[in-house]
Design a protein around this motif. Structure first.
Motif, mmCIF file in Angstrom:
data_model
loop_
_atom_site.group_PDB
_atom_site.id
_atom_site.type_symbol
_atom_site.label_atom_id
_atom_site.label_comp_id
_atom_site.label_asym_id
_atom_site.label_seq_id
_atom_site.Cartn_x
_atom_site.Cartn_y
_atom_site.Cartn_z
ATOM 1 N N TRP A 184 0.836 -1.204 0.000
ATOM 2 C CA TRP A 184 0.000 0.000 0.000
ATOM 3 C C TRP A 184 0.869 1.251 0.000
ATOM 4 O O TRP A 184 0.549 2.235 -0.678
ATOM 5 N N ARG A 185 1.963 1.245 0.766
ATOM 6 C CA ARG A 185 2.866 2.403 0.774
ATOM 7 C C ARG A 185 3.468 2.635 -0.604
ATOM 8 O O ARG A 185 3.576 3.765 -1.074
ATOM 9 N N LYS A 188 0.831 4.179 -2.762
ATOM 10 C CA LYS A 188 0.646 5.597 -2.440
ATOM 11 C C LYS A 188 1.788 6.447 -2.967
ATOM 12 O O LYS A 188 1.582 7.572 -3.406
ATOM 13 N N ASP A 191 1.494 7.879 -6.580
ATOM 14 C CA ASP A 191 0.602 9.004 -6.908
ATOM 15 C C ASP A 191 1.317 10.287 -7.106
ATOM 16 O O ASP A 191 2.259 10.701 -6.792
#
Length: 191
Positions: A184-185, A188, A191
């Motif tokens: 997930w990091r 992120k 982006d």
């Protein structure tokens, strides 16, 4: 002097070649200015289009990477869930009293699914990454525990490794949680 004579004199005075050259130079300057303005506008728009293209390409790549990472994480989670469902059932059968020969067919079915899922999960993991290596190692230890349980059951020994089984299961689940957090990091950060 009459008006017509005055106009004639103005016409004579302005009909020189100098005025023609002034008009040609003015027209050339206007045309050159239009060309230069057009070229500047073209190069500016070309640079803007290249930047927009690179930005869109970057967004598309980030989207593809994010989608594939999520798909990979979901696949590992589903396979690990299926694996532990079969491992838990296998372990439960081993803890039941009775002759292991009666349970052998069921245990063999679970063993097939367990081995298949372990191989799938192992192939999905990168042994260079510590958390993925830890998960892979936990799966190997889990297999050893079950093999010891099979051996003890066939020898009619009743000692079962509940604490060790639970500990290794917890290690595997914690490793997957850490893998998920890191994934997930990474998503992120795209982006």
């Amino acid at each position: 002097m009459t008006e017509i004579e005055l106009l004639q004199q103005i016409a004579d005075n302005t009909s020189t070649d100098t005025n023609l050259w002034v008009a040609v130079i003015a027209a050339s300057a206007a045309i050159s200015g239009a060309i230069v303005t057009g070229l500047l506008q073209y190069f500016t728009e070309s640079k803007r289009a290249k930047r927009a293209y690179k930005l869109e390409e970057k967004k598309l790549r980030a989207n593809i990477v994010a989608t594939e990472r999520l798909r990979w994480l979901q696949d590992v989670r589903e396979r690990l869930s299926k694996l532990y469902t079969h491992l838990d059932m296998q372990y439960s059968f081993l803890k039941r009293p009775g002759n292991p020969a009666q349970l052998q067919e069921t245990l063999d079915e679970y063993s097939f699914v367990v081995m298949q899922e372990i191989h799938h999960i192992s192939l999905l993991l990168n042994p260079e990454k510590p958390d993925q290596k830890k998960l892979k190692r936990a799966l190997a230890v889990k297999q050893k525990i079950l093999l010891q349980c099979f051996s003890r059951k066939s020898q009619q020994l009743t000692q079962i490794h509940d604490k060790r089984y639970a500990l290794v299961k917890n290690i595997a689940f914690n490793s997957l949680t850490t893998i998920g957090e890191r994934t997930w990091r990474q998503i992120k950060d795209l982006d």
